[in-house]
Design an enzyme around this catalytic site. Structure first.
Site, PDB file in Angstrom:
ATOM      1  N   ALA A 161      83.958  88.754 -53.319  1.00 33.12           N
ATOM      2  CA  ALA A 161      82.767  88.882 -54.160  1.00 33.12           C
ATOM      3  C   ALA A 161      82.151  87.517 -54.422  1.00 33.12           C
ATOM      4  O   ALA A 161      81.668  87.221 -55.508  1.00 33.12           O
ATOM      5  CB  ALA A 161      83.132  89.572 -55.474  1.00 33.12           C
ATOM      6  N   GLY A 162      82.170  86.644 -53.401  1.00 29.68           N
ATOM      7  CA  GLY A 162      81.394  85.408 -53.461  1.00 29.68           C
ATOM      8  C   GLY A 162      79.981  85.719 -53.000  1.00 29.68           C
ATOM      9  O   GLY A 162      79.549  86.876 -52.979  1.00 29.68           O
ATOM     10  N   ALA A 222      78.635  85.644 -50.010  1.00 27.65           N
ATOM     11  CA  ALA A 222      78.533  86.482 -48.805  1.00 27.65           C
ATOM     12  C   ALA A 222      78.848  87.937 -49.135  1.00 27.65           C
ATOM     13  O   ALA A 222      78.132  88.857 -48.712  1.00 27.65           O
ATOM     14  CB  ALA A 222      79.467  85.959 -47.721  1.00 27.65           C
ATOM     15  N   GLY A 223      79.928  88.168 -49.887  1.00 24.62           N
ATOM     16  CA  GLY A 223      80.342  89.531 -50.202  1.00 24.62           C
ATOM     17  C   GLY A 223      79.307  90.253 -51.050  1.00 24.62           C
ATOM     18  O   GLY A 223      78.963  91.415 -50.787  1.00 24.62           O
ATOM     19  N   PHE A 282      68.694  66.202 -47.614  1.00 28.62           N
ATOM     20  CA  PHE A 282      70.131  66.363 -47.413  1.00 28.62           C
ATOM     21  C   PHE A 282      70.496  65.848 -46.031  1.00 28.62           C
ATOM     22  O   PHE A 282      69.644  65.803 -45.141  1.00 28.62           O
ATOM     23  CB  PHE A 282      70.529  67.844 -47.554  1.00 28.62           C
ATOM     24  CG  PHE A 282      71.378  68.112 -48.750  1.00 28.62           C
ATOM     25  CD1 PHE A 282      70.807  68.264 -49.996  1.00 28.62           C
ATOM     26  CD2 PHE A 282      72.761  68.199 -48.641  1.00 28.62           C
ATOM     27  CE1 PHE A 282      71.592  68.494 -51.115  1.00 28.62           C
ATOM     28  CE2 PHE A 282      73.556  68.430 -49.747  1.00 28.62           C
ATOM     29  CZ  PHE A 282      72.980  68.578 -50.983  1.00 28.62           C
ATOM     30  N   ASP A 288      92.788  83.754 -46.879  1.00 30.18           N
ATOM     31  CA  ASP A 288      93.409  85.084 -46.788  1.00 30.18           C
ATOM     32  C   ASP A 288      92.817  85.946 -45.671  1.00 30.18           C
ATOM     33  O   ASP A 288      93.542  86.517 -44.857  1.00 30.18           O
ATOM     34  CB  ASP A 288      93.260  85.860 -48.115  1.00 30.18           C
ATOM     35  CG  ASP A 288      93.770  85.085 -49.312  1.00 30.18           C
ATOM     36  OD1 ASP A 288      93.994  83.869 -49.187  1.00 30.18           O
ATOM     37  OD2 ASP A 288      93.929  85.703 -50.382  1.00 30.18           O
ATOM     38  N   GLN A 345      85.667  70.284 -42.071  1.00 33.01           N
ATOM     39  CA  GLN A 345      84.754  69.260 -42.572  1.00 33.01           C
ATOM     40  C   GLN A 345      85.363  68.483 -43.735  1.00 33.01           C
ATOM     41  O   GLN A 345      85.864  69.081 -44.692  1.00 33.01           O
ATOM     42  CB  GLN A 345      83.460  69.918 -43.049  1.00 33.01           C
ATOM     43  CG  GLN A 345      82.504  68.927 -43.700  1.00 33.01           C
ATOM     44  CD  GLN A 345      81.085  69.462 -43.749  1.00 33.01           C
ATOM     45  OE1 GLN A 345      80.729  70.168 -44.688  1.00 33.01           O
ATOM     46  NE2 GLN A 345      80.292  69.157 -42.748  1.00 33.01           N
ATOM     47  N   HIS A 387      84.141  66.148 -46.606  1.00 32.97           N
ATOM     48  CA  HIS A 387      82.902  65.755 -47.288  1.00 32.97           C
ATOM     49  C   HIS A 387      83.060  64.303 -47.724  1.00 32.97           C
ATOM     50  O   HIS A 387      84.086  63.933 -48.299  1.00 32.97           O
ATOM     51  CB  HIS A 387      82.680  66.658 -48.500  1.00 32.97           C
ATOM     52  CG  HIS A 387      81.328  66.521 -49.121  1.00 32.97           C
ATOM     53  ND1 HIS A 387      80.898  65.354 -49.700  1.00 32.97           N
ATOM     54  CD2 HIS A 387      80.305  67.403 -49.246  1.00 32.97           C
ATOM     55  CE1 HIS A 387      79.670  65.523 -50.163  1.00 32.97           C
ATOM     56  NE2 HIS A 387      79.278  66.759 -49.891  1.00 32.97           N
ATOM     57  N   LEU A 416      84.357  67.244 -55.914  1.00 30.92           N
ATOM     58  CA  LEU A 416      83.158  66.919 -55.148  1.00 30.92           C
ATOM     59  C   LEU A 416      82.026  66.330 -55.976  1.00 30.92           C
ATOM     60  O   LEU A 416      81.730  66.802 -57.068  1.00 30.92           O
ATOM     61  CB  LEU A 416      82.639  68.197 -54.479  1.00 30.92           C
ATOM     62  CG  LEU A 416      81.578  67.911 -53.413  1.00 30.92           C
ATOM     63  CD1 LEU A 416      82.219  67.354 -52.163  1.00 30.92           C
ATOM     64  CD2 LEU A 416      80.775  69.150 -53.093  1.00 30.92           C
ATOM     65  N   GLU A 450      76.302  65.866 -52.032  1.00 27.41           N
ATOM     66  CA  GLU A 450      75.445  65.027 -51.191  1.00 27.41           C
ATOM     67  C   GLU A 450      74.057  64.868 -51.815  1.00 27.41           C
ATOM     68  O   GLU A 450      73.314  63.952 -51.462  1.00 27.41           O
ATOM     69  CB  GLU A 450      75.330  65.743 -49.844  1.00 27.41           C
ATOM     70  CG  GLU A 450      74.845  64.927 -48.710  1.00 27.41           C
ATOM     71  CD  GLU A 450      74.981  65.715 -47.408  1.00 27.41           C
ATOM     72  OE1 GLU A 450      76.115  66.069 -47.044  1.00 27.41           O
ATOM     73  OE2 GLU A 450      73.958  65.987 -46.781  1.00 27.41           O
ATOM     74  N   ARG A 474      77.709  64.739 -42.293  1.00 26.73           N
ATOM     75  CA  ARG A 474      78.941  64.425 -43.024  1.00 26.73           C
ATOM     76  C   ARG A 474      80.048  63.848 -42.160  1.00 26.73           C
ATOM     77  O   ARG A 474      80.799  62.986 -42.611  1.00 26.73           O
ATOM     78  CB  ARG A 474      79.439  65.701 -43.693  1.00 26.73           C
ATOM     79  CG  ARG A 474      78.527  66.084 -44.799  1.00 26.73           C
ATOM     80  CD  ARG A 474      78.935  67.374 -45.441  1.00 26.73           C
ATOM     81  NE  ARG A 474      77.993  67.641 -46.512  1.00 26.73           N
ATOM     82  CZ  ARG A 474      77.923  68.782 -47.171  1.00 26.73           C
ATOM     83  NH1 ARG A 474      78.729  69.779 -46.852  1.00 26.73           N
ATOM     84  NH2 ARG A 474      77.050  68.935 -48.141  1.00 26.73           N
ATOM     85  N   HIS A 514      86.710  69.910 -47.158  1.00 26.44           N
ATOM     86  CA  HIS A 514      85.637  70.644 -47.817  1.00 26.44           C
ATOM     87  C   HIS A 514      85.333  72.005 -47.216  1.00 26.44           C
ATOM     88  O   HIS A 514      85.132  72.975 -47.946  1.00 26.44           O
ATOM     89  CB  HIS A 514      84.383  69.769 -47.771  1.00 26.44           C
ATOM     90  CG  HIS A 514      83.202  70.312 -48.501  1.00 26.44           C
ATOM     91  ND1 HIS A 514      83.241  70.608 -49.841  1.00 26.44           N
ATOM     92  CD2 HIS A 514      81.945  70.601 -48.091  1.00 26.44           C
ATOM     93  CE1 HIS A 514      82.055  71.063 -50.227  1.00 26.44           C
ATOM     94  NE2 HIS A 514      81.258  71.079 -49.188  1.00 26.44           N
ATOM     95  N   GLU A 536      82.048  81.887 -45.253  1.00 23.77           N
ATOM     96  CA  GLU A 536      82.923  80.823 -44.748  1.00 23.77           C
ATOM     97  C   GLU A 536      84.115  81.376 -43.962  1.00 23.77           C
ATOM     98  O   GLU A 536      84.649  80.696 -43.092  1.00 23.77           O
ATOM     99  CB  GLU A 536      83.397  79.933 -45.913  1.00 23.77           C
ATOM    100  CG  GLU A 536      84.036  78.653 -45.402  1.00 23.77           C
ATOM    101  CD  GLU A 536      84.275  77.598 -46.476  1.00 23.77           C
ATOM    102  OE1 GLU A 536      83.612  77.648 -47.529  1.00 23.77           O
ATOM    103  OE2 GLU A 536      85.131  76.731 -46.244  1.00 23.77           O
ATOM    104  N   ARG A 557      79.198  71.198 -40.004  1.00 21.22           N
ATOM    105  CA  ARG A 557      78.128  71.876 -40.740  1.00 21.22           C
ATOM    106  C   ARG A 557      77.250  70.867 -41.453  1.00 21.22           C
ATOM    107  O   ARG A 557      77.744  69.904 -42.036  1.00 21.22           O
ATOM    108  CB  ARG A 557      78.746  72.829 -41.767  1.00 21.22           C
ATOM    109  CG  ARG A 557      77.751  73.416 -42.719  1.00 21.22           C
ATOM    110  CD  ARG A 557      78.336  74.478 -43.602  1.00 21.22           C
ATOM    111  NE  ARG A 557      79.156  73.992 -44.689  1.00 21.22           N
ATOM    112  CZ  ARG A 557      78.690  73.483 -45.839  1.00 21.22           C
ATOM    113  NH1 ARG A 557      77.396  73.374 -46.046  1.00 21.22           N
ATOM    114  NH2 ARG A 557      79.524  73.083 -46.785  1.00 21.22           N
ATOM    115  N   SER A 578      75.522  76.183 -45.730  1.00 21.17           N
ATOM    116  CA  SER A 578      76.484  77.250 -46.009  1.00 21.17           C
ATOM    117  C   SER A 578      75.937  78.257 -47.024  1.00 21.17           C
ATOM    118  O   SER A 578      76.066  79.473 -46.833  1.00 21.17           O
ATOM    119  CB  SER A 578      77.810  76.708 -46.519  1.00 21.17           C
ATOM    120  OG  SER A 578      78.641  77.794 -46.861  1.00 21.17           O
ATOM    121  N   LEU A 579      75.303  77.763 -48.080  1.00 14.79           N
ATOM    122  CA  LEU A 579      74.694  78.715 -49.025  1.00 14.79           C
ATOM    123  C   LEU A 579      73.653  79.550 -48.279  1.00 14.79           C
ATOM    124  O   LEU A 579      73.442  80.726 -48.590  1.00 14.79           O
ATOM    125  CB  LEU A 579      74.083  77.979 -50.214  1.00 14.79           C
ATOM    126  CG  LEU A 579      75.093  77.344 -51.185  1.00 14.79           C
ATOM    127  CD1 LEU A 579      74.373  76.631 -52.332  1.00 14.79           C
ATOM    128  CD2 LEU A 579      76.064  78.380 -51.745  1.00 14.79           C
TER     129      LEU A 579
END
Ligand SMILES: Cc1cc2nc3c(=O)[nH]c(=O)nc-3n(C[C@H](O)[C@H](O)[C@H](O)COP(=O)(O)OP(=O)(O)OC[C@H]3O[C@@H](n4cnc5c(N)ncnc54)[C@H](O)[C@@H]3O)c2cc1C
Length: 610
Positions: free
Chosen positions: A13-14, A16-17, A116, A229, A248, A250, A260, A263, A294, A361, A391, A402, A407-408
């Protein structure tokens, strides 16, 4: 044991989910299973931004974005996927805006954009403003926005449920399922943290969105829960993992801690300096300097330290200098990360440079998918009803490195695509029968660990794993260091067979779950190291000191790592021709490597200069 039936089950449930859930839940019966409460997912820790060629503040277009992504990934990117992502980026940002995400604005009221690393105008001329952001809390805002939409749409969540097995109708790990034969995902098995109860979820389609695996390293920006997982569960069922050697680092983790500093600090004008006060990136990337990708910045920093120009009493870090920026600007654009420097290092970024060093990272590799999010079981065949996004997946839009803020973007674009595709599939497909006694494997593993009276401690094995990965599979690698890491992992696997936990209860037993997660970390680490040993070249995030050049003639291919029985042939693997013909034997199984071609559309590989 409880059983449930849903058309689509999403694991994770991030960003992507939940993006997948928004698509799927309006079309078919959908459940989201998450080991964390959704808004605690790591997406919420993302700081700097999400890119899209909106051209709100200066000229830009999606083709430049595609090119930057391909070049940033050192040409290992599948270019069809990168093109999809760069094109759909614009709608992905606007979708979030319409859902209510409070992006920072330009004085005219448009979504503001900042610079960026590696994002450029006209194929490398100069840095471009492409990253949309909400101060340095962009991921937090994305996660909250998506969660609110999920709640509004009555998405069914199973929170603090750990998925511990993937159910398929043919176990590919046996090595005797021939290429081309139909394989179906049928569901997952989960463990409920609060009660210790096992739940079997039967589903027509399963979407893995379980995030990354940064905890294989000691110094990392990743949360404690990022234990790979989903990747490990797929791998255990014989599904290959793609390009795992590319991890990666960072550039700007707080020195000694790994926490972190986005960037965005450099995007807003921050400068990296060595102990002489020199802006050393001018030597390594003369055109875009501190805003190089990076991999290049991280290596340059490590090199400065190696050559004796590190700062601090032990000369083991470099400095991120923000002191020339207006405090009001820092407060408006970088409030959280400057607070981290104060809290964790006692440094005042208005007046003092911040000690930084590369931190593990992001996993560029993962479960191989096509651009619809369908999971591949070799270079060509998909598994029916199985999807992955975010991810955990490898589409591959990031290739061997990347770019920041991609990624977001990836989780939104491919989360949406996977959710849509899974729902469309489930709307037309029947349920496939579950295997008999689907929970036996999980129950046996948990009971063995829980009831083992005495043995190895989880924390000891985990620390040893993380230390060898930091020492031997980091920014710089050699055959020697990787061989050492491999030997260490084999030794730790043996010790893991005797792992035990102190908490013997059935409720809220996080001790037990951490033991299981340690098993996942060992799986992931072995694929990283075997892939890295085999790849005798340097490309993107993977730098071999004994092979410092990129070697397109042998290695312009994706690595596919399969777990197979020792004696078995390599059925169901696309056999590793040439440079990829390698099998590494562990206790009771082997890691067989194969290859997968890189999709090249417009951009022929060139030397990568910035
Ligand atoms: C500190 C930090 C800052 C970052 N900043 C940026 C940035 O500014 N821009 C950018 O583009 N990228 C950034 N990234 C990278 C980006 O945030 C992540 O790659 C991305 O958010 C991953 O999203 P995800 O949905 O794939 O996974 P996550 O958000 O990690 O979610 C994983 C989900 O899977 C669930 N899960 C995992 N295992 C199980 C299991 N066994 N059973 C059930 N559920 C499970 C978890 O509960 C969680 O809900 C950053 C990363 C970090 C660590």
């Amino acid at each position: 044991m409880q059983t449930h039936q849903y058309d689509v089950v999403i694991v994770g449930a991030g960003g992507a989910g939940m993006r997948a859930a928004l698509e799927s839940s309006t079309r078919v019966r959908t459940a989201v299973i998450s080991k964390l409460f959704p808004t605690r997912s790591h997406t919420g820790a993302a700081q700097g931004g999400m890119c899209a060629a909106l051209a709100n503040v200066e000229e830009d277009n999606w083709e430049w974005h595609t090119f930057d992504t391909v070049k940033g990934g050192d040409y290992l990117v599948d270019q069809d996927a990168a093109e999809v992502m760069a094109k759909e980026a614009i709608d992905a940002v606007l979708d979030l805006e319409k859902m209510g995400l409070p992006f920072n604005r330009t004085p005219e009221g448009r979504i503001d954009q900042r610079r960026f690393g590696g994002h450029t105008r006209n194929h490398g001329e100069a840095a471009v403003r492409r990253s949309c952001y909400a101060a340095d809390r962009t991921g937090h805002m994305i996660l909250q926005t998506l969660y609110q939409q999920c709640v509004k749409n009555d998405v069914e969540f199973f929170n603090e449920f750990y998925v511990l097995d993937l159910l398929v109708d043919h176990d590919l790990a046996t090595g005797d399922v021939p290429d081309g034969e139909e394989v179906n995902a049928t569901g997952v098995v989960a463990y409920e943290l609060a009660t210790g109860e096992i739940h079997v979820f039967q589903a027509k389609a399963v979407v893995f969105a379980t995030g990354g695996a940064g905890k294989i390293y000691k110094t990392t920006s990743n949360a404690h829960t990022l234990t790979g997982d989903g990747m490990a569960l797929a791998y255990r069922r014989g599904i290959p993992l793609e390009d795992m050697e590319f991890f990666q680092f960072h550039p700007t983790g707080l020195a000694g801690l790994g926490i972190l500093l986005s960037e965005a600090a450099r995007g807003e004008g921050g400068i990296l300096r060595n102990s002489d006060g020199e802006r050393f990136m001018e030597r390594y990337a003369p055109t875009i300097k501190d805003l190089a990708p990076r991999d290049i910045v991280a290596r340059s920093m490590a090199n400065e330290v190696r050559e004796g120009r590190g700062a601090g009493p032990n000369k083991d870090y470099v400095l991120l200098d923000l002191t020339h920026l207006e405090p009001a600007h820092i407060d408006a654009k970088l409030p959280d990360i400057t607070e981290f420097a104060r809290t964790y290092l006692g440094i005042e970024p208005y007046t003092e440079p911040v000690p930084v060093y590369p931190t593990a990272h992001y996993a560029m590799g993962g479960i191989p998918t096509n651009i619809e999010g369908e999971v591949l079981r070799n270079a060509t065949d998909v598994i029916k009803g199985l999807y992955a996004a975010g991810e955990v997946a490898c589409v591959s839009v990031h290739g061997s490195n990347r770019l920041g803020t991609n990624s977001l973007l990836d989780i939104n674009v491919f989360g949406k695509r996977a959710g849509k595709a899974a729902a469309a599939y489930a709307a037309a497909a029947p349920f496939v029968e579950l295997p008999p006694n689907p929970a036996t494997r999980v129950e046996a593993e948990l009971e063995t660990i829980r009831t083992r009276p005495d043995g190895e401690r989880v924390a000891d094995i985990r620390r040893a794993l993380q230390e060898t990965m930091d020492a031997n599979a980091q920014v710089f690698r050699t055959s020697e260091s990787l061989t050492q890491a491999l030997a260490d992992i084999k030794g730790l696997r043996k010790r893991y067979e005797a792992v035990s936990v102190q908490d013997k209860t059935r409720t809220f037993n996080t001790d037990l779950l951490e033991a299981v997660e340690l098993g996942f970390l060992l799986d992931i680490a072995e694929t990283v190291v075997v892939g890295a040993l085999n790849r005798e070249e340097s490309r993107g995030g993977h730098f071999r000191e004994d092979f410092p050049d990129r070697d397109d003639s042998r290695f312009m291919q994706h690595t596919m790592a399969y777990r197979r029985p020792v004696a078995a042939g390599a059925a169901g693997t696309v056999s590793g021709a040439g440079a990829f013909a390698r099998a590494e034997t562990f206790d009771g199984y082997q890691v067989v490597l194969g290859a997968k071609p890189v999709t090249v559309t417009r951009y022929q590989p060139m030397e990568r200069k910035y």
